[in-house]
Design a protein around this motif. Structure first.
Motif, mmCIF file in Angstrom:
data_model
loop_
_atom_site.group_PDB
_atom_site.id
_atom_site.type_symbol
_atom_site.label_atom_id
_atom_site.label_comp_id
_atom_site.label_asym_id
_atom_site.label_seq_id
_atom_site.Cartn_x
_atom_site.Cartn_y
_atom_site.Cartn_z
ATOM 1 N N LEU A 262 22.097 3.035 73.975
ATOM 2 C CA LEU A 262 21.175 1.959 73.045
ATOM 3 C C LEU A 262 21.528 0.671 73.937
ATOM 4 O O LEU A 262 20.183 -0.043 74.072
ATOM 5 N N LEU A 263 22.419 0.256 74.052
ATOM 6 C CA LEU A 263 21.602 -1.471 75.032
ATOM 7 C C LEU A 263 20.994 -1.125 75.589
ATOM 8 O O LEU A 263 20.217 -1.968 76.168
ATOM 9 N N ARG A 264 21.039 -0.481 77.039
ATOM 10 C CA ARG A 264 20.715 0.374 78.168
ATOM 11 C C ARG A 264 18.937 0.025 76.951
ATOM 12 O O ARG A 264 17.994 -0.883 77.551
ATOM 13 N N GLU A 265 18.549 0.909 76.158
ATOM 14 C CA GLU A 265 16.688 1.073 75.631
ATOM 15 C C GLU A 265 16.838 -0.672 74.770
ATOM 16 O O GLU A 265 15.719 -0.412 75.010
ATOM 17 N N LEU A 266 17.982 -1.031 74.903
ATOM 18 C CA LEU A 266 17.292 -2.603 74.254
ATOM 19 C C LEU A 266 17.450 -3.241 75.580
ATOM 20 O O LEU A 266 16.911 -4.472 74.902
ATOM 21 N N GLY A 267 17.640 -3.005 76.468
ATOM 22 C CA GLY A 267 17.032 -4.124 77.847
ATOM 23 C C GLY A 267 18.351 -4.357 78.617
ATOM 24 O O GLY A 267 18.061 -4.936 79.061
ATOM 25 N N VAL A 268 19.637 -3.960 78.044
ATOM 26 C CA VAL A 268 20.740 -4.419 78.974
ATOM 27 C C VAL A 268 20.940 -3.843 80.447
ATOM 28 O O VAL A 268 20.742 -2.701 80.434
ATOM 29 N N ALA A 269 20.617 -4.510 80.992
ATOM 30 C CA ALA A 269 20.947 -3.987 82.867
ATOM 31 C C ALA A 269 22.161 -3.180 82.877
ATOM 32 O O ALA A 269 23.732 -3.211 82.133
ATOM 33 N N GLU A 270 22.240 -2.031 83.023
ATOM 34 C CA GLU A 270 23.327 -1.282 83.209
ATOM 35 C C GLU A 270 24.648 -1.108 84.442
ATOM 36 O O GLU A 270 25.449 -1.335 83.912
ATOM 37 N N ARG A 271 24.022 -2.420 85.213
ATOM 38 C CA ARG A 271 24.805 -3.257 86.116
ATOM 39 C C ARG A 271 26.047 -4.353 85.055
ATOM 40 O O ARG A 271 27.704 -4.729 85.878
ATOM 41 N N ASP A 272 25.329 -4.331 83.921
ATOM 42 C CA ASP A 272 26.175 -5.803 83.430
ATOM 43 C C ASP A 272 27.297 -4.716 82.514
ATOM 44 O O ASP A 272 28.021 -5.981 81.174
ATOM 45 N N MET A 273 27.506 -3.096 82.025
ATOM 46 C CA MET A 273 28.520 -2.931 81.352
ATOM 47 C C MET A 273 28.325 -1.684 82.097
ATOM 48 O O MET A 273 28.640 -0.975 83.313
ATOM 49 N N ALA A 274 30.428 -1.404 81.164
ATOM 50 C CA ALA A 274 30.910 -0.405 81.877
ATOM 51 C C ALA A 274 31.793 0.007 81.343
ATOM 52 O O ALA A 274 32.055 -0.341 80.195
ATOM 53 N N ILE A 275 32.002 1.297 81.376
ATOM 54 C CA ILE A 275 33.097 2.592 80.171
ATOM 55 C C ILE A 275 34.146 2.168 81.017
ATOM 56 O O ILE A 275 34.260 2.618 81.702
ATOM 57 N N LEU B 224 21.728 -11.821 73.680
ATOM 58 C CA LEU B 224 22.655 -10.396 74.244
ATOM 59 C C LEU B 224 23.708 -10.647 73.260
ATOM 60 O O LEU B 224 24.131 -9.786 73.007
ATOM 61 N N ALA B 225 24.429 -11.654 72.630
ATOM 62 C CA ALA B 225 25.712 -11.393 71.488
ATOM 63 C C ALA B 225 25.270 -10.573 70.369
ATOM 64 O O ALA B 225 25.862 -9.691 70.079
ATOM 65 N N TYR B 226 23.724 -10.694 70.022
ATOM 66 C CA TYR B 226 24.128 -10.309 68.696
ATOM 67 C C TYR B 226 23.292 -8.945 68.548
ATOM 68 O O TYR B 226 23.749 -7.924 68.321
ATOM 69 N N LYS B 227 22.401 -8.522 69.426
ATOM 70 C CA LYS B 227 22.644 -7.095 70.109
ATOM 71 C C LYS B 227 23.729 -6.053 70.533
ATOM 72 O O LYS B 227 23.895 -5.100 69.573
ATOM 73 N N ALA B 228 24.281 -7.029 71.164
ATOM 74 C CA ALA B 228 26.208 -6.060 71.026
ATOM 75 C C ALA B 228 26.753 -6.271 70.039
ATOM 76 O O ALA B 228 27.399 -5.113 69.114
ATOM 77 N N LYS B 229 27.024 -7.498 69.183
ATOM 78 C CA LYS B 229 27.285 -7.108 67.324
ATOM 79 C C LYS B 229 26.619 -5.504 66.867
ATOM 80 O O LYS B 229 27.994 -5.339 66.017
ATOM 81 N N ALA B 230 25.415 -6.368 66.401
ATOM 82 C CA ALA B 230 24.451 -4.903 66.399
ATOM 83 C C ALA B 230 24.647 -3.324 66.787
ATOM 84 O O ALA B 230 24.913 -2.734 65.959
ATOM 85 N N VAL B 231 24.996 -3.764 67.718
ATOM 86 C CA VAL B 231 25.410 -1.848 68.574
ATOM 87 C C VAL B 231 26.517 -1.535 67.671
ATOM 88 O O VAL B 231 26.546 -0.790 67.488
ATOM 89 N N ASN B 232 26.977 -2.186 68.466
ATOM 90 C CA ASN B 232 28.653 -2.192 67.983
ATOM 91 C C ASN B 232 28.758 -1.880 66.426
ATOM 92 O O ASN B 232 29.341 -0.451 66.372
ATOM 93 N N THR B 233 28.632 -2.511 65.507
ATOM 94 C CA THR B 233 28.757 -2.191 64.030
ATOM 95 C C THR B 233 27.813 -1.125 63.713
ATOM 96 O O THR B 233 28.548 0.478 63.331
ATOM 97 N N GLN B 234 26.575 -0.911 63.785
ATOM 98 C CA GLN B 234 25.909 0.401 63.655
ATOM 99 C C GLN B 234 26.827 1.779 64.578
ATOM 100 O O GLN B 234 26.586 2.574 63.424
#
Length: 192
Positions: free
Chosen positions: A86-99, A32-42
């Motif tokens: 993008l994170l949702r499509e990479l399998g991160v649950a929507e309930r674990d994210m908030a704007i 998860l931390a790697y996905k977050a860093k990659a999505v944020n940077t990209q």
């Protein structure tokens, strides 16, 4: 729509967008931390900052991921929206994210970020930096309201019969990516 943000086809599939999507699609099984860093940077590299007034002709507009990708521009809320999709499509649950719409007290501006719940606490994906930080590392970020999994949360307070305020600011004055945020007395601060 939610589906197909990573799909790249037709005229809208520019070389930079295709490269970004190919790079990110390889992360489906990454930590998860790697996905977050990659999505944020990209996303920070792919999208240019542009206020909604310039991009859409209105003070506050929450674009779809497809609109953001097509324009390659958006305000801070748009960065957060695209990162969430993008994170949702990479399998991160929507309930674990908030704007999270907040007041950046160090700059006196309204801002929006993506908050990601992990076992170790909350991580913040921000268009202001490529580094993904723990929420505690950003004490100057004062959350006003958040949106997660189709639900909204106000982090402010209502005092007596006065209108709802978010941390002392009238709710209708909050537009992420716009500024300046009023000071504690409610007076607007100069320029963005």
């Amino acid at each position: 729509t939610r589906a197909g943000v990573m799909r790249c086809a037709g005229d809208g599939c520019t070389v930079p967008r295709r490269r970004m999507m190919e790079s990110l699609s390889s992360l489906r099984n990454a930590p998860l931390a790697y996905k977050a860093k990659a999505v944020n940077t990209q996303v920070n590299a792919h999208v240019a900052y542009r206020r909604d007034a310039e991009n859409y002709g209105v003070v506050d507009y929450w674009a779809t991921p497809q609109e953001i990708l097509a324009r390659r521009a958006g305000d801070c809320a748009d960065y957060a929206i695209l990162k969430m999709a993008l994170l949702r499509e990479l399998g991160v649950a929507e309930r674990d994210m908030a704007i999270v719409v907040l007041r950046d007290e160090s700059r006196g501006l309204f801002h929006a970020v993506l908050s990601l719940r992990t076992e170790a606490g909350y991580l913040i994906l921000d268009n202001m930096r490529d580094e993904v930080l723990a929420d505690g590392a950003l004490p100057h970020y004062l959350p006003l309201y958040s949106v997660s999994a189709g639900r909204g949360f106000i982090h402010g307070r209502k005092s007596g019969s006065s209108p709802v305020q978010v941390s002392g600011i009238p709710f209708d004055m909050v537009a992420p990516g716009e500024g300046p945020a009023p000071d504690a007395a409610g007076a607007p601060r100069p320029g963005i």
